[in-house]
Design an enzyme around this catalytic site. Structure first.
Site, PDB file in Angstrom:
ATOM      1  N   HIS A 193      11.972  -9.485 -73.445  1.00 27.10           N
ATOM      2  CA  HIS A 193      12.553 -10.745 -72.973  1.00 27.10           C
ATOM      3  C   HIS A 193      13.982 -10.621 -72.471  1.00 27.10           C
ATOM      4  CE1 HIS A 193       9.493 -11.762 -76.117  1.00 27.10           C
ATOM      5  NE2 HIS A 193       9.047 -12.475 -75.107  1.00 27.10           N
TER       6      HIS A 193
ATOM      7  N   SER B  74       6.244 -17.092 -73.872  1.00 28.65           N
ATOM      8  CA  SER B  74       7.522 -16.895 -74.560  1.00 28.65           C
ATOM      9  C   SER B  74       8.730 -17.075 -73.652  1.00 28.65           C
ATOM     10  CB  SER B  74       7.571 -15.497 -75.179  1.00 28.65           C
ATOM     11  OG  SER B  74       7.405 -14.516 -74.175  1.00 28.65           O
TER      12      SER B  74
ATOM     13  N   ASP C 258      15.535  -8.286 -75.723  1.00 34.22           N
ATOM     14  CA  ASP C 258      14.686  -7.399 -76.543  1.00 34.22           C
ATOM     15  C   ASP C 258      13.715  -6.653 -75.619  1.00 34.22           C
ATOM     16  OD1 ASP C 258      12.470  -9.027 -76.022  1.00 34.22           O
ATOM     17  OD2 ASP C 258      12.521 -10.025 -77.977  1.00 34.22           O
TER      18      ASP C 258
END
Ligand SMILES: *[C@@H]1O[C@H](CO)[C@@H](O)[C@H](O)[C@H]1NC(C)=O
Ligand SMILES: *[C@@H]1O[C@H](CO)[C@@H](O)[C@H](O)[C@H]1NC(C)=O
Length: 369
Positions: A334, A42, A331
């Protein structure tokens, strides 16, 4: 006689260097920039997971993801761009499309990364595009480039391209620290790190055999300090970093450094850039104001302590900060776009000992074929 360089001299020298850099950029512009192939999780996914069958937390296809740049979610796990988007821009390339995006143009490169992916096929198995599959997709692209450009041109493109790999966090988080307890019984931390690094080494060698020569790596950050791990920290110092996770990241980085130096000796023409992200991020977490942030600890988007509960964008209840650019973390897992931009600049222009032997700019502009 030596004299000190005054401030105004320094300005002149800098301007001269700048002009030189610009004119050199134009003279080199007859050659298109090297292509950019991206593998990983990610931290670099540009939207591949939008197209796979998986669970909601493996996707970032809802607001407020993307709000700071695209004003819509794109599948990037960021409020806007991720580091490889900035790098593409610095290299003179357009945004590199996700492999699974229908009718995407692959002439400048492809992004194969998948949120949640690990080096090991067991990591989030069935929910992500694992590294082995990402390389199989690269093989498809290689075959189609040969058909489109002819063998010689395709080989040259593949050889000149930059291969950027950012992966490993999920093997340690989902796969080990927070995963099935049996894994921690079967492997001690050293054995587990050796297995991850062993598999990663095989994948690098495989890409080399397919023609790749220039590799950029993102080592692991202080994993235990991301908001979700502060929240889940079982130790007495609740709110502190989860040391077990950070220790795995450090062991991984140490082993990766050794492996890359070895590959450089073994593989002719193998050039790499490796960045020790561990201390780099820790400085920003601990001294956010030195780097233009106001908060180094709490996620901008999420809920619970440190915004560590991964509820960003999931109605009905989560918190969203006023301006994500003042947060190191977007978040629970991340970084923010602002952090990614600083990271991309460091990768592009950095120098030893934190980054080396090459920086990413040098990988893109290396002359020797
Ligand atoms: C790669 O990972 C598998 C588990 O998926 C493990 O059995 C194997 O030993 C690893 N390979 C290397 C070279 O470490
Ligand atoms: C996270 O938030 C959800 C939804 O608000 C809640 O049900 C859950 O208990 C929370 N989990 C933790 C670990 O705080």
């Amino acid at each position: 006689m030596a004299r000190l360089i005054s401030h105004s001299d320094y300005f002149v020298i800098c301007t001269a260097a700048l002009v030189l850099a610009i004119s050199c950029e134009t003279c080199a512009s007859t050659q298109p920039p090297a292509s950019f192939f991206i593998f990983g999780d990610s931290t670099v996914d540009a939207g591949n997971n939008n197209y796979i069958n998986t669970i909601p937390i493996m996707k970032a296809n809802y607001t407020p993801y993307g709000e700071s740049y695209f004003e819509r979610p794109t599948g990037r796990f960021s409020d806007g761009l991720v580091a490889v988007d900035f790098i593409a821009e610095y290299a003179g390339l357009p945004l590199i499309p996700p492999f699974l995006q229908p009718s995407a143009e692959f002439i400048h490169g492809v992004n194969f990364a998948s949120g949640g992916a690990g080096v090991l096929p067991e990591t989030n198995q069935g929910l992500v595009i694992d590294l082995q599959t990402q390389i199989e997709y690269f093989e498809d692209v290689r075959v189609s480039l040969k058909q489109k450009l002819g063998k010689a041109k395709a080989r040259k493109l593949i050889k000149k391209a930059v291969y950027f790999i950012s992966i490993g966090s999920n093997d340690y988080l989902g796969g080990y620290v927070l995963g099935n307890p049996q894994v921690r019984i079967d492997y001690n931390p050293e054995q587990y790190v050796a297995m991850v690094i062993g598999n990663l080494t095989e994948k690098i060698q495989l890409l080399y055999r397919k023609g790749g020569r220039r590799f950029g790596f993102l080592s692991l950050c202080s994993l235990g300090c991301i908001p979700i791990l502060r929240d889940l920290n079982p130790n007495a110092n609740k709110g502190g970093c989860f040391e077990q996770a950070s220790a795995l990241a450090q062991a991984h980085n140490k082993a990766l450094k050794i492996v890359l130096a070895k590959l450089e000796r073994q593989l002719k023409g193998f050039k790499y850039s490796n960045y020790n992200l561990y201390d780099w991020l820790l400085h920003r977490i601990n001294h956010p104001s030195h780097y233009g942030f106001k908060d180094g600890i709490d996620a901008c988007c999420g809920s619970g302590p440190f915004g560590g509960n991964f509820t960003c964008g999931k109605a009905p209840s989560y918190q969203l900060c006023d301006n994500p650019k003042y947060h190191v973390f977007w978040d629970s897992f991340h970084p923010s776009q602002a952090l990614y931009e600083q990271l991309a600049k460091s990768l592009w222009n950095g120098h030893p000992p934190t980054l080396g032997p090459y920086n990413v700019r040098e990988l893109f502009h290396a002359k020797k074929r």
